[in-house]
Design a protein around this motif. Structure first.
Motif, short mmCIF file in Angstrom:
data_model
loop_
_atom_site.label_atom_id
_atom_site.label_comp_id
_atom_site.label_asym_id
_atom_site.label_seq_id
_atom_site.Cartn_x
_atom_site.Cartn_y
_atom_site.Cartn_z
N SER A 167 0.81 -1.20 0.00
CA SER A 167 0.00 0.00 0.00
C SER A 167 0.85 1.26 0.00
O SER A 167 0.56 2.22 -0.69
CB SER A 167 -0.94 -0.01 1.20
N LYS A 177 -0.68 10.29 2.93
CA LYS A 177 -1.98 9.62 2.99
C LYS A 177 -2.73 9.97 4.28
O LYS A 177 -3.96 10.03 4.28
CB LYS A 177 -1.80 8.11 2.88
N ASP A 180 -4.99 12.89 3.94
CA ASP A 180 -6.13 12.78 3.04
C ASP A 180 -7.42 13.13 3.78
O ASP A 180 -7.64 12.69 4.92
CB ASP A 180 -6.21 11.36 2.48
N THR A 182 -10.47 12.26 3.48
CA THR A 182 -11.36 11.15 3.84
C THR A 182 -10.90 10.46 5.11
O THR A 182 -11.70 10.17 6.01
CB THR A 182 -11.42 10.12 2.69
N ALA A 299 -9.03 0.35 4.00
CA ALA A 299 -9.61 0.71 2.71
C ALA A 299 -9.66 2.21 2.52
O ALA A 299 -9.46 2.72 1.41
CB ALA A 299 -11.01 0.11 2.60
N ILE A 300 -9.92 2.96 3.59
CA ILE A 300 -10.00 4.42 3.51
C ILE A 300 -8.61 5.03 3.36
O ILE A 300 -8.38 5.93 2.52
CB ILE A 300 -10.70 4.99 4.75
N LYS A 303 -6.42 2.61 0.46
CA LYS A 303 -7.16 2.36 -0.77
C LYS A 303 -6.66 1.08 -1.46
O LYS A 303 -6.43 1.04 -2.66
CB LYS A 303 -7.03 3.56 -1.71
N GLU A 304 -6.49 0.04 -0.62
CA GLU A 304 -5.97 -1.23 -1.13
C GLU A 304 -6.95 -1.93 -2.05
O GLU A 304 -6.57 -2.77 -2.86
CB GLU A 304 -5.62 -2.15 0.05
N TRP A 305 -8.24 -1.59 -1.94
CA TRP A 305 -9.26 -2.31 -2.70
C TRP A 305 -9.62 -1.61 -4.01
O TRP A 305 -10.42 -2.11 -4.78
CB TRP A 305 -10.53 -2.47 -1.86
N ASN A 306 -9.03 -0.43 -4.25
CA ASN A 306 -9.40 0.33 -5.45
C ASN A 306 -9.05 -0.40 -6.74
O ASN A 306 -9.76 -0.28 -7.73
CB ASN A 306 -8.72 1.70 -5.43
N ASN A 307 -7.92 -1.11 -6.74
CA ASN A 307 -7.46 -1.78 -7.95
C ASN A 307 -7.84 -3.26 -8.00
O ASN A 307 -7.35 -3.99 -8.87
CB ASN A 307 -5.93 -1.65 -8.07
N ILE A 313 -12.94 -8.77 -4.63
CA ILE A 313 -13.62 -8.11 -3.51
C ILE A 313 -14.65 -9.05 -2.89
O ILE A 313 -14.72 -9.22 -1.66
CB ILE A 313 -14.29 -6.80 -3.97
#
Length: 369
Positions: A167, A177, A180, A182, A299-300, A303-307, A313
């Motif tokens: 990450s 990060k 960020d 968020t 995840a926030i 952002k490991e799940w974005n790709n 998922i």
């Protein structure tokens, strides 16, 4: 003459712009993560997380054996306020083993995504359940064995579908990060909800509702994992040959202080939960809440799940839910007297199944007649 000078200036500017473009592209390529290194780091982190679970699960058995040996000597037990276990070498061996496991878990966050490392903690419950049936003569019933199988299955599915890329590469990138918007909103919400639970709900309802203490532990624990990953990155980067010494960076010390503060709050309310409620209730609920909060925080922030592909998922979520089912079967059903032999004997006793092949044949003959 003037036209020649203008042309020369234009050509010089063009060459300078091209050099800057090439430099920028080279910098971007150099900062891009190497797939081979990412896969290597993922495998190292996964091995550390699994090894941590083995050490931690084993440590509980060793410490329990030490306490049982102390009780057999008719000395004052730990639950009665005694400290005789401090003279028991097996208890100390269990404590050292737990320390090794926690250190391996701490290091795992520096190599693998938090959404992979945290769920692997379920394997320590599996190791403890299997070893307790072998060394403590604690019976593992049918539902417990099914829970063990579900835990292994869920962990395997999560590893297969988890994000394998690292990450963040260094502490400076983590610092960016952390700013960020968020994640800042998430952090403010976590701290606000935790303060409300600590000062308002906990004094009134904490002794009656197990979710109060566990919610505090889980929310603060999600921030402690972030700080833990940052400290691990700082150590990793500082010890890497040619790496930058991150212990002159103020962010490293901020992360260390945050980690200590979060762990203190987390352990305080976890001890309250364990002291007030049954361990068989606290352990599985805490695992579900804590791991869910860590996955959400990861995840926030990272952002490991974005790709990830939709299939990965769904696979990760299914693996996590399978682990939850296995943990609940291991914990909530461990005192249920249920086995294949018991089911067979009960069916024989009720007359639904003949006790032997001869009786089965006689039953078939009587039915034909």
């Amino acid at each position: 003459m003037q036209d020649n000078i203008t042309s020369l200036v234009f050509n010089t500017s063009t060459i300078t712009l091209q050099n800057q473009t090439m430099t920028t592209e080279f910098a971007n390529v150099s900062q891009a993560p190497d797939p081979a290194n990412s896969a290597r780091d993922f495998n190292i982190g996964l091995a550390l997380a699994c090894g941590s679970s083995v050490f931690i699960g084993t440590s509980f058995i060793m410490k329990k054996k030490g306490l049982l040996r102390l009780a057999s000597k008719s000395q004052l037990r730990a639950g009665q306020g005694g400290y005789g276990y401090l003279r028991e070498w097996l208890w100390w061996a269990g404590l050292i083993t737990m320390g090794v496991g926690e250190a391996a878990n701490f290091a795992a966050y520096a190599f693998a995504p938090a959404s992979v490392v945290s769920p692997m903690g379920a394997l320590s419950v599996l190791v403890g359940a299997v070893m307790s049936s072998r060394f403590l003569q604690e019976r593992l019933n049918l539902l417990g064995k099914i829970g063990c199988a579900l835990t292994v299955l869920g962990s395997t599915v999560m590893v297969i579908h988890a994000p394998h890329e690292g990450s963040v590469a260094n502490v400076d990138e983590l610092g960016q990060k952390l700013l960020d918007i968020t994640f800042l909103i998430y952090s403010v919400l976590v701290v606000s909800i935790s303060v409300f639970f600590v000062f308002y709900l906990s004094p009134k309802y904490g002794h009656r509702n197990v979710l109060i203490y566990i919610t505090i532990c889980s929310l603060i624990g999600s921030l402690s994992v972030t700080a833990c990953k940052g400290v691990g990155l700082a150590i990793k980067e500082s010890l890497t040959p040619g790496g930058k010494n991150q212990f002159v960076n103020w962010l490293t010390y901020f992360l260390i202080i945050s980690l200590i503060a979060c762990v203190m709050v987390q352990m305080n309310f976890l001890n309250r939960a364990l002291d007030t409620f049954n361990t068989a209730i606290v352990s599985p609920i805490y695992y579900v809440f804590f791991t869910t909060a860590v996955i959400a925080s990861s995840a926030i922030l990272f952002k490991e799940w974005n790709n990830m592909l939709p299939l990965d998922i769904v696979g990760s979520l299914c693996g996590f839910l399978t682990i939850i089912g296995g943990i609940f079967l291991l914990q909530f059903c461990k005192d249920v007297d249920l086995s294949l032999r018991g089911i067979q004997e009960k069916r024989v006793h009720n007359g639904t199944v003949p006790a032997s092949p001869i009786e089965r044949r006689e039953l078939l003959r009587s039915e034909d007649a």
